[in-house]
Design a protein around this motif. Structure first.
Motif, PDB file in Angstrom:
ATOM      1  N   CYS A   1       0.851  -1.199   0.000  1.00 40.84           N
ATOM      2  CA  CYS A   1       0.000   0.000   0.000  1.00 40.84           C
ATOM      3  C   CYS A   1       0.890   1.254   0.000  1.00 40.84           C
ATOM      4  CB  CYS A   1      -0.876  -0.035   1.249  1.00 40.84           C
ATOM      5  SG  CYS A   1      -1.794   1.465   1.588  1.00 40.84           S
TER       6      CYS A   1
ATOM      7  N   CYS B   1       0.358   3.076   3.789  1.00 39.81           N
ATOM      8  CA  CYS B   1       0.888   2.502   5.043  1.00 39.81           C
ATOM      9  C   CYS B   1       2.108   1.636   4.791  1.00 39.81           C
ATOM     10  CB  CYS B   1      -0.196   1.723   5.773  1.00 39.81           C
ATOM     11  SG  CYS B   1      -0.669   0.205   4.943  1.00 39.81           S
TER      12      CYS B   1
ATOM     13  N   HIS C   1      -5.011   0.256   0.414  1.00 42.28           N
ATOM     14  CA  HIS C   1      -6.032  -0.537   1.108  1.00 42.28           C
ATOM     15  C   HIS C   1      -7.325   0.280   1.147  1.00 42.28           C
ATOM     16  CE1 HIS C   1      -2.374  -2.249   3.249  1.00 42.28           C
ATOM     17  NE2 HIS C   1      -2.960  -3.304   2.704  1.00 42.28           N
TER      18      HIS C   1
ATOM     19  N   CYS D   1      -7.140   2.556   3.922  1.00 43.54           N
ATOM     20  CA  CYS D   1      -6.164   3.662   3.846  1.00 43.54           C
ATOM     21  C   CYS D   1      -6.596   4.732   2.838  1.00 43.54           C
ATOM     22  CB  CYS D   1      -4.789   3.127   3.425  1.00 43.54           C
ATOM     23  SG  CYS D   1      -3.995   2.168   4.698  1.00 43.54           S
TER      24      CYS D   1
END
Ligand code: ZN
Length: 326
Positions: free
Chosen positions: A284, A287, A322, A325
């Motif tokens: 990702c 993150c 994600h 996210c």
């Protein structure tokens, strides 16, 4: 601890005219309306803060100081030592808050954006034989509001420009009925690793893309819209070997791909699908992890720039995210 007043000052002081870097003094365009309004808004905010700072030690504060000193030294009957400590604590807290306001003001006054403004103001005063620039001593406009209006207008202009650009690209894509095959050829020339694309039907615009590593096969079909131009949009579905039902992750990816922008753009959707070819190794962007706290892979894709400088050579580049996210 920051007070809300301090934060407001910093928020206002960091609102900089678009494209003006604080360290780049030479590059500042003082003829730009946005630059001037942004600087005036900063000056106006500093002046407002000066008035606020002037009220930091009003007479009732001195009265309250007296009362609290009495409490400390006289200690009337019934008052415990705790109340005296409490009074002294309240005084400390109030002093700290005020010192934070003063510190916030000093750093706002001295930051690099303001230095550029002060330098400009000084040179303007010098050029005008030391005449004060604001003879009425009054602010005639609310420059913070004016700056917000200008920034909003700028954003609308940029948005309008990107809409017009996309409309031009779209009509160019529709202009040639055969253009989809040349897009496929360009894609094959780039030779994207682990992706195999093939035409299924020469008559109707339909092709397959197989992602060799993940074992997923996407079918892309041109659907003619019932509009006056007869424009085409590309719909994506999952093809499975021996008619097994698509997995949950395949379904989620398909739904996400079908909710993309630029549905008319075949090159865009082919690059978007290719970005899933290393699905189990792609972390990702936000993150930097492969799975999130509910053990999901980053299956969302966000295009980095629309469009790249040379789309036929570079292709579109996508960031993975994600759902948690995004
Ligand atoms: Zn993430």
């Amino acid at each position: 601890m920051e007070t809300s007043a301090t934060m407001k000052v910093e928020d206002s002081m960091t609102k900089t005219a678009a494209g003006v870097s604080s360290s780049d003094t030479a590059a500042i365009n003082w003829d730009s309306e946005l630059q001037l309004v942004s600087s005036l808004a900063k000056l106006q905010e500093l002046e407002r803060r000066i008035h606020e700072l002037r009220q930091l030690v009003p007479s009732n504060d001195v009265d309250s100081l007296d009362a609290q000193m009495n409490l400390l030294f006289d200690k009337p009957v019934g008052r415990s030592l705790d109340s005296a400590d409490e009074a002294s604590g309240t005084l400390d807290e109030s002093t700290r808050t005020k010192m934070e306001l003063v510190d916030g003001f000093i750093s706002a006054w001295q930051n690099s954006d303001m230095k550029n403004v002060w330098t400009h103001v000084e040179s303007e005063i010098k050029d005008s034989d030391s005449h004060v620039l604001q003879p009425t001593g009054m602010w005639e406009r609310d420059y913070d509001v004016l700056l917000d209006d200008l920034l909003r207008a700028e954003k609308t202009k940029e948005h309008q420009h990107s809409l017009e650009k996309e409309a031009a690209e779209r009509s160019q894509a529709q202009a040639s009925a055969e253009s989809w095959k040349s897009i496929l050829e360009q894609f094959e020339k780039r030779n994207t690793r682990g992706v195999k694309a093939s035409v299924i039907s020469q008559v109707t615009p339909k092709l397959l893309m197989a992602l060799l590593k993940t074992g997923m096969i996407f079918s892309i079909q041109g659907v003619q819209l019932p509009d006056a131009e007869g424009s085409t949009e590309w719909m994506v579905s999952i093809s499975t070997v021996s008619k097994r039902a698509p997995s949950k992750i395949e379904e989620s990816i398909m739904q996400h791909v079908n909710s993309r922008p630029r549905k008319w753009d075949l090159a865009f959707v082919m690059d978007m699908i290719s970005s899933y070819s290393d699905l189990k190794q792609t972390v990702c962007t936000k993150c930097n992890q492969l799975t999130d706290n509910v053990a999901q892979l980053p299956i969302l894709r966000r295009v980095q720039a629309i469009p790249p400088a040379k789309p036929e050579e570079e292709g579109f580049v996508f960031d993975a995210l994600h759902a948690s996210c995004a």
